[in-house]
Enzyme design. Structure first.
Site, PDB file in Angstrom:
ATOM      1  N   HIS A 173       0.853  -0.813  -0.007  1.00 38.09           N
ATOM      2  CA  HIS A 173       0.128   0.260  -0.174  1.00 38.09           C
ATOM      3  C   HIS A 173       0.717   1.068   0.370  1.00 38.09           C
ATOM      4  O   HIS A 173      -0.127   2.534   0.150  1.00 38.09           O
ATOM      5  CB  HIS A 173      -0.812  -0.449   1.066  1.00 38.09           C
ATOM      6  CG  HIS A 173      -1.888  -1.269   1.008  1.00 38.09           C
ATOM      7  ND1 HIS A 173      -3.372  -0.929   0.614  1.00 38.09           N
ATOM      8  CD2 HIS A 173      -2.098  -2.339   1.913  1.00 38.09           C
ATOM      9  CE1 HIS A 173      -4.119  -1.684   1.188  1.00 38.09           C
ATOM     10  NE2 HIS A 173      -3.396  -2.803   2.172  1.00 38.09           N
ATOM     11  N   LYS A 219      -8.419  13.508   4.791  1.00 34.50           N
ATOM     12  CA  LYS A 219      -7.886  12.526   4.962  1.00 34.50           C
ATOM     13  C   LYS A 219      -6.906  12.579   6.443  1.00 34.50           C
ATOM     14  O   LYS A 219      -6.662  13.849   7.243  1.00 34.50           O
ATOM     15  CB  LYS A 219      -6.496  12.035   3.762  1.00 34.50           C
ATOM     16  CG  LYS A 219      -6.075  14.010   3.824  1.00 34.50           C
ATOM     17  CD  LYS A 219      -5.376  13.932   2.260  1.00 34.50           C
ATOM     18  CE  LYS A 219      -6.456  13.860   0.955  1.00 34.50           C
ATOM     19  NZ  LYS A 219      -6.881  12.412   0.239  1.00 34.50           N
ATOM     20  N   ARG A 220      -5.785  11.263   6.137  1.00 31.64           N
ATOM     21  CA  ARG A 220      -4.941  11.601   7.975  1.00 31.64           C
ATOM     22  C   ARG A 220      -4.172  12.436   6.902  1.00 31.64           C
ATOM     23  O   ARG A 220      -4.043  13.328   6.292  1.00 31.64           O
ATOM     24  CB  ARG A 220      -4.393   9.891   7.964  1.00 31.64           C
ATOM     25  CG  ARG A 220      -4.897   9.634   8.610  1.00 31.64           C
ATOM     26  CD  ARG A 220      -5.497   9.294   9.958  1.00 31.64           C
ATOM     27  NE  ARG A 220      -4.564   9.813  11.352  1.00 31.64           N
ATOM     28  CZ  ARG A 220      -4.173   8.678  12.321  1.00 31.64           C
ATOM     29  NH1 ARG A 220      -4.715   7.500  11.358  1.00 31.64           N
ATOM     30  NH2 ARG A 220      -2.367   8.838  12.275  1.00 31.64           N
ATOM     31  N   LYS A 257       0.376  14.511   2.196  1.00 32.26           N
ATOM     32  CA  LYS A 257      -0.465  14.551   1.821  1.00 32.26           C
ATOM     33  C   LYS A 257      -1.267  16.163   1.677  1.00 32.26           C
ATOM     34  O   LYS A 257      -2.319  16.596   1.045  1.00 32.26           O
ATOM     35  CB  LYS A 257      -1.986  14.263   2.492  1.00 32.26           C
ATOM     36  CG  LYS A 257      -1.897  12.894   3.105  1.00 32.26           C
ATOM     37  CD  LYS A 257      -2.838  12.454   3.665  1.00 32.26           C
ATOM     38  CE  LYS A 257      -2.364  10.394   3.824  1.00 32.26           C
ATOM     39  NZ  LYS A 257      -3.051  10.045   2.503  1.00 32.26           N
ATOM     40  N   THR A 315      -8.502   6.606  -1.465  1.00 33.57           N
ATOM     41  CA  THR A 315     -10.256   6.182  -1.435  1.00 33.57           C
ATOM     42  C   THR A 315     -10.865   7.196  -1.430  1.00 33.57           C
ATOM     43  O   THR A 315     -12.108   7.628  -1.586  1.00 33.57           O
ATOM     44  CB  THR A 315     -10.017   4.409  -0.967  1.00 33.57           C
ATOM     45  OG1 THR A 315      -9.453   4.964   0.264  1.00 33.57           O
ATOM     46  CG2 THR A 315      -9.246   3.952  -1.155  1.00 33.57           C
ATOM     47  N   LYS A 370     -14.577   8.735  -3.574  1.00 33.04           N
ATOM     48  CA  LYS A 370     -15.954   8.685  -2.771  1.00 33.04           C
ATOM     49  C   LYS A 370     -16.029  10.171  -2.945  1.00 33.04           C
ATOM     50  O   LYS A 370     -17.503  10.033  -2.787  1.00 33.04           O
ATOM     51  CB  LYS A 370     -15.358   8.701  -0.912  1.00 33.04           C
ATOM     52  CG  LYS A 370     -15.354   7.620  -1.021  1.00 33.04           C
ATOM     53  CD  LYS A 370     -14.621   7.270   0.844  1.00 33.04           C
ATOM     54  CE  LYS A 370     -14.155   5.888   0.923  1.00 33.04           C
ATOM     55  NZ  LYS A 370     -13.069   6.102   1.738  1.00 33.04           N
TER      56      LYS A 370
HETATM   57  C1  TH1 Z   1      -2.740   3.944   2.584  1.00 29.64           C
HETATM   58  C2  TH1 Z   1      -2.667   4.480   1.232  1.00 29.64           C
HETATM   59  O1  TH1 Z   1      -1.790   4.995   2.149  1.00 29.64           O
HETATM   60  C3  TH1 Z   1      -3.174   5.242   0.756  1.00 29.64           C
HETATM   61  O2  TH1 Z   1      -2.397   5.195  -0.498  1.00 29.64           O
HETATM   62  C4  TH1 Z   1      -4.434   3.925  -0.338  1.00 29.64           C
HETATM   63  O3  TH1 Z   1      -5.211   4.373  -0.810  1.00 29.64           O
HETATM   64  C5  TH1 Z   1      -4.405   2.933   1.806  1.00 29.64           C
HETATM   65  O4  TH1 Z   1      -3.522   2.706   2.199  1.00 29.64           O
HETATM   66  C6  TH1 Z   1      -5.633   1.647   0.810  1.00 29.64           C
HETATM   67  O5  TH1 Z   1      -4.710   1.054  -0.385  1.00 29.64           O
HETATM   68  C7  TH1 Z   1      -1.828   3.443   3.586  1.00 29.64           C
HETATM   69  N1  TH1 Z   1      -2.147   3.723   5.047  1.00 29.64           N
HETATM   70  C8  TH1 Z   1      -1.091   2.707   5.280  1.00 29.64           C
HETATM   71  C9  TH1 Z   1      -1.519   2.688   6.481  1.00 29.64           C
HETATM   72  C10 TH1 Z   1      -0.831   1.501   7.793  1.00 29.64           C
HETATM   73  C11 TH1 Z   1       0.948   1.780   6.679  1.00 29.64           C
HETATM   74  C12 TH1 Z   1       0.994   1.807   5.158  1.00 29.64           C
HETATM   75  C13 TH1 Z   1       0.058   2.605   4.533  1.00 29.64           C
HETATM   76  S1  TH1 Z   1      -0.399   2.383   3.388  1.00 29.64           S
HETATM   77  C14 TH1 Z   1      -0.049   1.539   9.505  1.00 29.64           C
END
Ligand code: TH1
Length: 825
Positions: A367, A558-559, A564, A666, A670
């Site tokens: 991811h 978003k976080r 970002k 994502t 939405k």
């Molecule tokens: C997120 C990605 O940043 C985001 O771009 C993506 O859409 C989402 O995953 C789903 O695929 C990620 N969240 C985390 C959380 C942790 C570690 C790595 C990632 S990557 C804890």
């Protein structure tokens, strides 16, 4: 319904009268209250209980059908499942929403009020956890045999409060008043060994036998959350493990081994599942986190094996035909050596046989490319907690190095690069490498990201095993993210094109032909306006800020993370403010900038950015010279249920990460699905959204990945932009004064420093001017009401690709090779 039909469908959905009766019965019999005394919380619980009976009936039938058909199933291993609230979703998926709402109304209760009583199940940080939740919704909807496995955290992601502009973390207690959805399954408790040492024995056949004598054992208690598919046929489960101390205490182990363990550890068993680590995309490196990961993987594998053995006994030959395990990032990667341990040490298969099975079972989703998110564990830590697993990892690596040597003979550089073990001061185990080596398929989460996984992150693995690395673009469930959260738009769409789009989102394309239709444009934008009014009310209630619903609602949710670039948004807001102060007639469409974001508690700059947004908001919102042309709103405690209110009310969707950094995103999907127009970089899934909606219906700005790389290679100098662009200089210098923080000069200076002195890693200044230009283009588009309405409609119409049903279909076809299973009565 006639008597015969009723007979063939014994669990036919409740009608309004039955629903009323069921709610009242639960008020009386389960909650010990009545219609006159019940508060909203009691009504909520009684309503959940009223549908839970039907949910459990569906669950029972599903499990029976899967068992009798001996189906192959996917097991989705994820440390996070960000479920949000379940009542509205379950009602929608069971087709009972209107019945329930009518029943409650007759009882004198508004369903929207009681839905507000439900705490979010916030067992995740952000996109990765929410993706897992969307995926299990799609799996159930598509009638695929699947089970989600994760951790039953006592405390989910912290609750965010804002005090004088700064983030304060408070514990989340989602279960304090009970959770009506979950079912405890004490009959399926598992035991998990930890710590201790490994004994080497020599068997009669000369076979070396390893025996792990654990230093302690903890208990895993499963809680099942039913996952109701749309139209309610398949009900799968999400099984979450709670830790507890083991019954027969650790003395048993102690006595059996007769071993006084010098480094015996006392992890309090209960603490293992106590709290979710709040770091999104940063690896914590903490011992407890590794224990959490092993804890849920070990419980889940044993659970899978127990179920397999019930049907196949000790015959392992069909295991990989029945079981596929998807690893949601590397967080569950320790499952790979755990399965090897079970097969080699317990089932006594030889290594090659065991490895043959393992590598047909696991598949891994990557991811992120961010180095700080790529998990590495000190070998010493693994050795202490999981001594046998470290041996197995070394063995896997040893055999893998031989394979590397065949492909690249005597090339030590490449061996060091590909090894699971990173040599150095402290030996580290690279969980990404372990995952790629131990899986039969590896996927990235958007086209661009998967391309970068191949070209930048794992190029040699791609050369070694062509075809193993692939792409599955993320998706979102339209049941939650349109039908449930935006009922007005859903009804308008139903009226226009029929109501089967929630199961076949490409059907939305039929809306495109109305994009120029004046009447439909009016209706579409009227729904948007109504949703904006609801959000405006929410903003007034929670922050006492008055916003104009005719202004552009510009949303970044978003976080909080530097990549970002919430601070790019902030700098632009400051620039607009400055233009207004210099020229009160500055021509702009009034805009409400709305933020929602949590920062990891230890991430200083992220917290500073939240503080800065709030301080700039205070100043601008209370400055009469702004004349209400700008409002800045930071909504505290961003979470799934708040997203469900913000997304339907958004005009502009901010997707402004540095190109190459956001794997997919994502939220972008939405927002576009709900008719917001994206302002974004060519990053992650934005690229595919742009492909779908076309260049006229999205505002793309900024450097491309290639340009980012080129600029980095040629020596990026943020000071050049500072000196060359007077507006950049002015807003950065402004941060250093006490203009926004009266009496506290320098309170916002860390942001300026990060952009100038610390090199502006995420190239905010390089993209600033092009971002401002995109914002001007947005104003121009918005002024033309017909043009904007058309763009919004096309965005909704073109989101078919981004249903999580399509993602799941891709996983099924490319990786899992599953078939749907019809549920018999
Ligand atoms: C997120 C990605 O940043 C985001 O771009 C993506 O859409 C989402 O995953 C789903 O695929 C990620 N969240 C985390 C959380 C942790 C570690 C790595 C990632 S990557 C804890």
């Amino acid at each position: 319904m006639n008597a015969k039909a009723a007979k063939t469908q014994p669990s036919s959905p409740l009608d309004k009268a039955e629903f009323k009766a069921a709610i009242v019965k639960h008020l009386h019999c389960s909650l010990g209250t009545d219609e006159n005394k019940a508060n909203n919380h009691a009504w909520w619980k009684a309503t959940c209980a009223a549908i839970q009976a039907q949910v459990l009936e569906g669950l029972r039938k599903t499990q029976k059908s899967h068992y009798f058909n001996d189906t192959r199933a996917v097991h989705y291993f994820s440390a996070e499942f960000l479920m949000g609230r379940l009542l509205s979703n379950n009602l929608q998926n069971l087709g009972l929403f209107d019945v329930a709402s009518g029943a409650l109304k007759e009882l004198g209760v508004e369903i929207t009020d009681i839905m507000e009583e439900e705490p979010d199940m916030a067992l995740g940080n952000g996109g990765l956890g929410r993706l897992a939740a969307c995926f299990i919704d799609s799996l159930a909807t598509m009638e695929l045999p699947a089970i989600g496995y994760g951790i039953h955290y006592e405390h989910g992601l912290f609750r965010q409060e804002i005090k004088s502009g700064a983030q304060i973390e408070r514990p989340d207690s989602w279960r304090d008043y009970g959770n009506p959805w979950e079912i405890c399954r004490p009959e399926s408790i598992q035991e998990v060994p930890l710590f201790g040492y490994v004994e080497t024995k020599y068997g009669e056949s000369g076979r070396i036998q390893k025996e792990w004598h654990p230093g302690s054992i903890v208990k895993g208690i499963p809680w099942d959350i039913p996952v109701v598919g749309y139209e309610g046929k398949t009900v799968n489960v999400l099984r979450l493990w709670q830790s507890d101390s083991s019954d027969y205490f650790n003395w048993d182990v102690f006595n059996a081994g007769g071993y006084v363990d010098a480094q015996r550890e006392n992890v309090q068993a209960e603490t293992i599942s106590k709290v979710l680590y709040p770091n999104d995309e940063t690896e914590a490196g903490k011992e407890l986190r590794l224990i959490q990961q092993y804890f849920f993987c070990s419980c889940s594998l044993k659970d899978i094996i127990r179920r397999y053995k019930r049907a196949h006994g000790d015959d392992w030959s069909r295991f990989a035909d029945q079981v596929v395990i998807q690893l949601n990032d590397t967080h569950p990667a320790i499952a790979i050596p755990e399965l090897m341990r079970i097969l080699v040490d317990r089932a006594e298969l030889d290594w090659d046989q065991a490895w043959g099975i393992s590598t047909k079972v696991f598949a891994y989703t990557n991811h992120t490319l961010l180095p700080e998110a790529l998990e590495k564990w000190p070998a010493r830590m693994i050795e202490k907690i999981l001594p046998r697993h470290l041996e197995i990892i070394y063995e896997i690596n040893h055999r893998f190095m031989a394979e590397v040597d065949k492909k690249w003979p005597s090339d030590n550089r490449i061996k060091a690069k590909l090894s699971i073990i990173e040599e150095g001061n402290e030996k580290m185990v690279r969980m990404g490498h372990l995952s790629v080596i131990g899986s039969f398929a590896v996927n990235g989460v958007a086209e661009m990201h998967s391309r970068l996984v191949k070209s930048d992150l794992f190029p040699e693995f791609d050369a070694l095993w062509p075809g193993k690395l692939t792409n599955v673009t993320n998706g979102i469930t339209p049941r939650r993210w349109l039908k449930a959260c935006n009922p007005e738009l859903s009804k308008l769409i139903d009226k226009k094109i029929g109501s089967d789009w929630p199961k076949d989102l490409y059907k939305l394309e039929a809306l495109e032909k109305y994009a120029d239709n004046k009447t439909f444009q009016k209706q579409f934008m009227q729904v948007k306006l109504n949703n904006k009014q609801l959000l405006a009310d929410e903003i007034r209630e929670s922050l006492d800020i008055e916003v104009d619903v005719n202004a552009i609602f510009d949303v970044q949710i978003k976080r909080l993370h530097e990549y970002k670039r919430q601070h790019l948004n902030l700098l632009h807001i400051m620039a607009l403010y400055r233009r207004l102060l210099e020229n009160p007639d500055y021509d702009m469409v009034p805009r409400v900038f709305i933020f929602g974001a949590k920062a990891a508690p230890g991430y200083k700059l992220a917290k500073d950015i939240i503080y800065a947004i709030n301080k700039v908001a205070d100043k601008i919102n209370n400055d009469p010279r702004v004349n209400n042309k700008i409002k800045v709103v930071f909504l505290p405690n961003y979470r799934v249920s708040l997203a469900e209110k913000m997304i339907p009310a958004s005009d502009v969707s901010e997707q402004i990460s540095t190109a190459g950094k956001e794997a997919s995103g994502t939220g972008n999907m939405k927002l576009a699905l709900n008719g917001a127009i994206t302002v974004g970089t060519l990053d992650g899934a934005n690229v595919e959204i742009a492909e779908e909606v076309g260049d006229d219906n999205i505002f793309i700005f900024g450097l491309t990945v290639e340009e980012v790389h080129e600029l980095k290679d040629n020596g990026y100098k943020p000071y050049d932009y500072y000196y060359r662009d007077p507006e950049i200089k002015a807003v950065l210098d402004w941060l250093e004064t006490d203009y926004f923080t009266p009496g506290k000069p320098g309170a916002l200076v860390s942001i300026k420093q990060s952009l100038l002195d610390h090199g502006d890693q995420y190239m905010v200044l390089a993209d600033f001017r092009s971002y401002c230009d995109a914002q001007i283009a947005i104003d121009e588009a918005y002024r033309d009401k017909a043009r904007w309405a058309k763009m919004a409609i096309i965005n909704t119409a073109k989101m078919g690709k981004f249903t999580s049903d399509r993602s799941i279909k891709d996983y099924v076809e490319r990786i899992w090779k599953l078939s749907p299973c019809k549920i018999e009565n």
